[in-house]
Scaffold this motif. Structure first.
Motif, PDB file in Angstrom:
ATOM      1  N   VAL A   1      28.665  12.139  75.645  1.00  0.00           N
ATOM      2  CA  VAL A   1      28.045  13.089  74.725  1.00  0.00           C
ATOM      3  C   VAL A   1      29.078  13.700  73.788  1.00  0.00           C
ATOM      4  CG1 VAL A   1      26.800  15.285  74.597  1.00  0.00           C
ATOM      5  CG2 VAL A   1      26.197  13.603  76.344  1.00  0.00           C
ATOM      6  N   ASP A   2      28.763  13.625  72.498  1.00  0.00           N
ATOM      7  CA  ASP A   2      29.557  14.328  71.493  1.00  0.00           C
ATOM      8  C   ASP A   2      29.051  15.778  71.489  1.00  0.00           C
ATOM      9  OD1 ASP A   2      29.488  15.396  68.510  1.00  0.00           O
ATOM     10  OD2 ASP A   2      31.207  14.029  68.696  1.00  0.00           O
ATOM     11  N   GLU A   3      29.935  16.714  71.806  1.00  0.00           N
ATOM     12  CA  GLU A   3      29.527  18.106  71.972  1.00  0.00           C
ATOM     13  C   GLU A   3      28.873  18.682  70.719  1.00  0.00           C
ATOM     14  OE1 GLU A   3      31.468  22.299  73.541  1.00  0.00           O
ATOM     15  OE2 GLU A   3      32.508  20.415  73.903  1.00  0.00           O
ATOM     16  N   ALA A   4      29.447  18.426  69.562  1.00  0.00           N
ATOM     17  CA  ALA A   4      28.881  18.959  68.314  1.00  0.00           C
ATOM     18  C   ALA A   4      27.486  18.396  68.074  1.00  0.00           C
ATOM     19  CB  ALA A   4      29.808  18.636  67.136  1.00  0.00           C
TER      20      ALA A   4
ATOM     21  N   LEU B   1      17.396  23.397  80.779  1.00  0.00           N
ATOM     22  CA  LEU B   1      17.307  22.639  82.026  1.00  0.00           C
ATOM     23  C   LEU B   1      17.966  21.286  81.820  1.00  0.00           C
ATOM     24  CD1 LEU B   1      16.267  21.874  84.865  1.00  0.00           C
ATOM     25  CD2 LEU B   1      14.053  21.342  83.787  1.00  0.00           C
ATOM     26  N   ILE B   2      18.959  20.981  82.661  1.00  0.00           N
ATOM     27  CA  ILE B   2      19.600  19.667  82.641  1.00  0.00           C
ATOM     28  C   ILE B   2      19.035  18.873  83.811  1.00  0.00           C
ATOM     29  CG2 ILE B   2      21.761  18.375  82.784  1.00  0.00           C
ATOM     30  CD1 ILE B   2      23.206  20.984  81.915  1.00  0.00           C
ATOM     31  N   VAL B   3      18.533  17.666  83.508  1.00  0.00           N
ATOM     32  CA  VAL B   3      18.020  16.775  84.554  1.00  0.00           C
ATOM     33  C   VAL B   3      18.893  15.527  84.522  1.00  0.00           C
ATOM     34  CG1 VAL B   3      16.018  15.552  85.461  1.00  0.00           C
ATOM     35  CG2 VAL B   3      15.686  17.654  84.135  1.00  0.00           C
ATOM     36  N   ASP B   4      19.795  15.412  85.503  1.00  0.00           N
ATOM     37  CA  ASP B   4      20.741  14.296  85.532  1.00  0.00           C
ATOM     38  C   ASP B   4      21.235  14.114  86.955  1.00  0.00           C
ATOM     39  OD1 ASP B   4      23.044  12.540  85.135  1.00  0.00           O
ATOM     40  OD2 ASP B   4      22.974  13.146  83.025  1.00  0.00           O
ATOM     41  N   ASP B   5      21.286  12.863  87.426  1.00  0.00           N
ATOM     42  CA  ASP B   5      21.707  12.604  88.802  1.00  0.00           C
ATOM     43  C   ASP B   5      23.219  12.415  88.933  1.00  0.00           C
ATOM     44  OD1 ASP B   5      21.791  10.176  87.493  1.00  0.00           O
ATOM     45  OD2 ASP B   5      20.759   9.060  89.064  1.00  0.00           O
TER      46      ASP B   5
ATOM     47  N   MET C   1      26.480  16.287  84.843  1.00  0.00           N
ATOM     48  CA  MET C   1      25.918  17.622  85.024  1.00  0.00           C
ATOM     49  C   MET C   1      26.984  18.673  84.732  1.00  0.00           C
ATOM     50  SD  MET C   1      23.097  19.279  85.875  1.00  0.00           S
ATOM     51  CE  MET C   1      22.042  18.327  86.977  1.00  0.00           C
ATOM     52  N   PHE C   2      28.185  18.457  85.267  1.00  0.00           N
ATOM     53  CA  PHE C   2      29.283  19.398  85.057  1.00  0.00           C
ATOM     54  C   PHE C   2      29.651  19.487  83.579  1.00  0.00           C
ATOM     55  CE2 PHE C   2      33.829  20.239  84.561  1.00  0.00           C
ATOM     56  CZ  PHE C   2      33.936  21.475  85.177  1.00  0.00           C
ATOM     57  N   LYS C   3      29.813  18.332  82.929  1.00  0.00           N
ATOM     58  CA  LYS C   3      30.198  18.315  81.511  1.00  0.00           C
ATOM     59  C   LYS C   3      29.168  19.037  80.642  1.00  0.00           C
ATOM     60  CE  LYS C   3      32.589  13.852  81.553  1.00  0.00           C
ATOM     61  NZ  LYS C   3      32.498  12.474  81.054  1.00  0.00           N
ATOM     62  N   LEU C   4      27.893  18.693  80.823  1.00  0.00           N
ATOM     63  CA  LEU C   4      26.836  19.307  80.020  1.00  0.00           C
ATOM     64  C   LEU C   4      26.732  20.809  80.291  1.00  0.00           C
ATOM     65  CD1 LEU C   4      24.131  16.520  80.367  1.00  0.00           C
ATOM     66  CD2 LEU C   4      25.445  17.077  78.311  1.00  0.00           C
ATOM     67  N   THR C   5      26.849  21.191  81.558  1.00  0.00           N
ATOM     68  CA  THR C   5      26.785  22.605  81.925  1.00  0.00           C
ATOM     69  C   THR C   5      27.901  23.384  81.236  1.00  0.00           C
ATOM     70  OG1 THR C   5      25.734  22.128  84.044  1.00  0.00           O
ATOM     71  CG2 THR C   5      26.872  24.245  83.864  1.00  0.00           C
TER      72      THR C   5
ATOM     73  N   VAL D   1      16.586  13.560  75.169  1.00  0.00           N
ATOM     74  CA  VAL D   1      17.080  12.545  76.089  1.00  0.00           C
ATOM     75  C   VAL D   1      18.591  12.417  75.906  1.00  0.00           C
ATOM     76  CG1 VAL D   1      17.066  10.071  76.581  1.00  0.00           C
ATOM     77  CG2 VAL D   1      14.913  11.288  76.245  1.00  0.00           C
ATOM     78  N   VAL D   2      19.320  12.427  77.038  1.00  0.00           N
ATOM     79  CA  VAL D   2      20.772  12.272  77.042  1.00  0.00           C
ATOM     80  C   VAL D   2      21.075  11.171  78.051  1.00  0.00           C
ATOM     81  CG1 VAL D   2      22.988  13.412  77.402  1.00  0.00           C
ATOM     82  CG2 VAL D   2      21.052  14.734  76.528  1.00  0.00           C
TER      83      VAL D   2
END
Length: 131
Positions: free
Chosen positions: A106-109, A5-9, A14-18, A80-81
């Motif tokens: 966010v660093d993906e790795a 679950l991503i919680v971000d406004d 949201m797109f990047k994390l998804t 937390v991100v």
């Protein structure tokens, strides 16, 4: 793999994390504020939550505290991100029950490793008592 679950406004975040999660086979649930995130976590019981801090209404600290203190959702690890990068923010997030803290961008790795760690240490879901 896991349901996250991503919680971000922020639609951009949201797109990047998804995208980062989906390309690794994770199922993604989305909420655009803390209150919706808490409600969705209670309803869907994801394997982990990525929680932004700065949001209107119920902020990420408050939402994290609600999730980690509620017996129904306390087994779900919260990472937390956020853009907040002060040591006091990190300490406060941990006091609310967050298992990890990642700053944006966010660093993906780093994100994937934090998720692996959180999922590996996630306690078994509480089972209802036998009648």
């Amino acid at each position: 793999m896991a349901r996250i679950l991503i919680v971000d406004d922020s639609p951009t975040e949201m797109f990047k994390l998804t995208e980062m999660l989906k390309k690794r086979g994770h199922e993604v649930l989305q909420a655009v504020n803390g209150a919706d995130g808490v409600a969705l976590a209670r309803q869907e019981k994801p394997d982990a939550v990525l929680m932004d801090i700065v949001m209107q209404g119920l902020n990420g600290f408050q939402a994290t505290r609600q999730l980690t203190k509620d017996p129904e959702t306390s087994a779900i690890p919260v990472i937390v991100v956020t853009t907040k990068d002060q040591e006091t923010d990190v300490l406060w997030a941990k006091r609310q029950g967050a298992v990890d803290y990642i700053t944006k961008p966010v660093d993906e790795a780093l994100l994937i490793q934090a998720l692996k760690n959180a999922l590996a240490t996630k306690p078994a879901s509480p089972r209802p008592p036998h009648a």
